[in-house]
Design a protein around this motif. Structure first.
Motif, PDB file in Angstrom:
ATOM      1  N   ALA A   1       0.810  -1.217   0.000  1.00 16.16           N
ATOM      2  CA  ALA A   1       0.000   0.000   0.000  1.00 16.16           C
ATOM      3  C   ALA A   1       0.841   1.264   0.000  1.00 16.16           C
ATOM      4  CB  ALA A   1      -0.936   0.015   1.209  1.00 16.16           C
TER       5      ALA A   1
ATOM      6  N   TYR B   1      -1.302   4.921   0.811  1.00 11.07           N
ATOM      7  CA  TYR B   1      -2.585   4.217   0.813  1.00 11.07           C
ATOM      8  C   TYR B   1      -2.901   3.539   2.150  1.00 11.07           C
ATOM      9  CZ  TYR B   1      -2.969   4.894  -4.272  1.00 11.07           C
ATOM     10  OH  TYR B   1      -3.092   5.433  -5.532  1.00 11.07           O
TER      11      TYR B   1
ATOM     12  N   GLU C   1      -2.964   1.969  -9.952  1.00 14.74           N
ATOM     13  CA  GLU C   1      -4.189   1.522  -9.285  1.00 14.74           C
ATOM     14  C   GLU C   1      -5.332   1.405 -10.289  1.00 14.74           C
ATOM     15  OE1 GLU C   1      -7.088   2.720  -5.535  1.00 14.74           O
ATOM     16  OE2 GLU C   1      -5.951   4.290  -6.547  1.00 14.74           O
TER      17      GLU C   1
ATOM     18  N   PHE D   1      -7.896   1.485   4.141  1.00 19.28           N
ATOM     19  CA  PHE D   1      -6.978   1.894   3.082  1.00 19.28           C
ATOM     20  C   PHE D   1      -7.599   3.022   2.257  1.00 19.28           C
ATOM     21  CE2 PHE D   1      -5.545  -2.188   4.353  1.00 19.28           C
ATOM     22  CZ  PHE D   1      -4.231  -2.361   3.960  1.00 19.28           C
ATOM     23  N   THR D   2      -6.750   3.819   1.657  1.00 16.34           N
ATOM     24  CA  THR D   2      -7.234   4.895   0.792  1.00 16.34           C
ATOM     25  C   THR D   2      -6.986   4.601  -0.686  1.00 16.34           C
ATOM     26  OG1 THR D   2      -5.137   6.099   1.024  1.00 16.34           O
ATOM     27  CG2 THR D   2      -6.903   6.643   2.573  1.00 16.34           C
ATOM     28  N   GLY D   3      -6.435   3.445  -0.979  1.00 17.76           N
ATOM     29  CA  GLY D   3      -6.176   3.073  -2.367  1.00 17.76           C
ATOM     30  C   GLY D   3      -5.582   1.686  -2.433  1.00 17.76           C
TER      31      GLY D   3
END
Length: 396
Positions: A190, A194, A269, A306-308
């Motif tokens: 990540a 992320y 991503e 998580f952000t991505g």
């Protein structure tokens, strides 16, 4: 442009921090990037300064301006109390274990861990009198049931290596800190962009900088960030005593790669999700292991924490022969077959982790392939894999 302190950088968003951190043109003769500084010997102006070790840098093994620039940049990204650099991602996993464990201690390791980390625990830690036990990565807060009187640390890796199980890091941290245990996390998948490991209470945040941080498959490097000054002091002392140092060129290349980390991750991503969805629809594929997919068992935790998502994931094929998988992979034009990932190029790697899991069973219905999606055109990648699937069917 002026030099910003770590505290001053916190007011900027991560894209801006990635551009600014570790740069001081006034200290680099006006050049945008810090120069590559090589050397072992540092000269002192007089005996008094030498006896007091009164210098910004004391000796080559304690770092130099190039290494310090990358340390500053990584620490700004991680939001920790301090960071050290090591020559490989594997050493980034092993050094903090050495920093927080002593003979007679016990450490818990997820069964989905990067295999070289497992091998280090089963060999070197064992020889040092440190016991390692493996646990189900999905156990969450129930990991407390595995604590022994001599348990000192819990290692985590989320998502898991090869099989991409998402761990409930907040629950594990809560259980661990209730017993004053140290939590370590391999956060390479990540990156701090992320998953903010320290914000979730992780004590040592680990990155194989070889992967996304450097981003161009031309560097071996690892980073470890400590959550508190006390943890950083232990980490730094261990780093200094072992004399592990990255090359200045590797530090420079990693710092250069880090400037584009945000934009590369965003592109990869997007491509990774599109490729995962395309593979999900293929009749030859039994399952796609990618937390960003709503159907993935770890999606709910991934969405919460998580952000991505990066562009590394795996698939399980429907039952077929080894020869048919070889026919598929050997003829690929755009996917290389290599053990690393995180660079600009796409990779495809067959794997079978069933032989070395001990706490859980990996019950795949067919062969497994791990994919890393690079920066090539997605339609070209689909065409390459479609031709590969034709070869697979022709030889099944």
């Amino acid at each position: 442009m002026r030099k910003y302190t770590p505290k001053e950088l916190t007011r900027f968003n991560d894209r801006t921090r990635l551009v600014l951190a570790g740069r001081d043109p006034s200290d680099s003769f006006g050049f945008v990037n810090p120069p590559i500084v090589r050397g072992s010997t540092v000269l002192y102006p007089n005996m008094s300064d030498f006896m007091q070790r009164k210098a910004r840098f004391m000796y080559g093994t304690r770092g130099n301006p190039t290494i310090e620039a990358l340390e500053t940049a990584v620490n700004s990204l991680e939001g920790g109390a301090g960071c050290v650099l090591v020559p490989t991602g594997l050493m980034a996993c092993t050094l903090p274990l050495l920093a927080c464990l002593n003979a007679g201690d016990h450490v818990l390791i997820p069964d989905s861990v990067y295999r070289p980390t497992r091998m280090f625990c089963d060999s070197m830690l064992k020889r040092m009198g440190i016991e390692s036990s493996y646990y189900d990565p999905l156990i969450a807060g129930d990991v407390a049931k595995l604590f022994k009187a001599n348990t000192r640390a819990i290692f985590t890796e989320s998502p898991g290596s090869q099989t991409f199980e998402v761990q409930d890091i907040p629950a594990i941290v809560e259980a661990a800190h209730a017993r004053d245990l140290v939590v370590l996390m391999d956060n390479t998948w990540a990156t701090p962009l992320y998953f903010d490991a320290h914000a979730f209470g992780v004590d040592y945040a680990i990155q194989a900088g070889t992967k996304y941080l450097a981003g161009h498959s031309d560097v071996l490097i690892g980073t470890i960030s400590a959550r508190t000054p006390e943890l950083y002091k232990k980490l730094r002392e261990t780093w200094e005593q072992l004399g592990v140092l990255v090359g200045s060129e590797d530090a420079f290349l990693t710092l250069r790669g880090s400037r584009t980390l945000r934009v590369r991750l965003a592109e990869q991503e997007k491509a990774g999700l599109e490729m995962a969805q395309w593979l999900q629809a293929r009749s030859e594929v039994a399952a796609v292991h990618y937390p960003a997919l709503p159907e993935d068992p770890g999606h709910k935790l991934w969405k919460r924490d998580f952000t991505g998502a990066s562009s590394l994931f795996a698939i399980t094929l429907k039952p077929t022969s080894t020869q048919s998988v070889a026919a598929m992979l050997d003829g690929l034009e755009l996917f290389g077959m290599g053990a690393s990932w995180g660079g600009y190029e796409s990779l495809a790697l067959p794997f079978d982790c069933s032989a070395y899991r001990t706490a859980t069973k990996w019950n795949a219905v067919g062969p497994n392939i791990r994919f890393h999606i690079g920066l090539e055109d997605v339609e070209d990648l689909k065409a390459d894999l479609a031709a590969g699937f034709e070869r697979l069917r022709a030889t099944a």
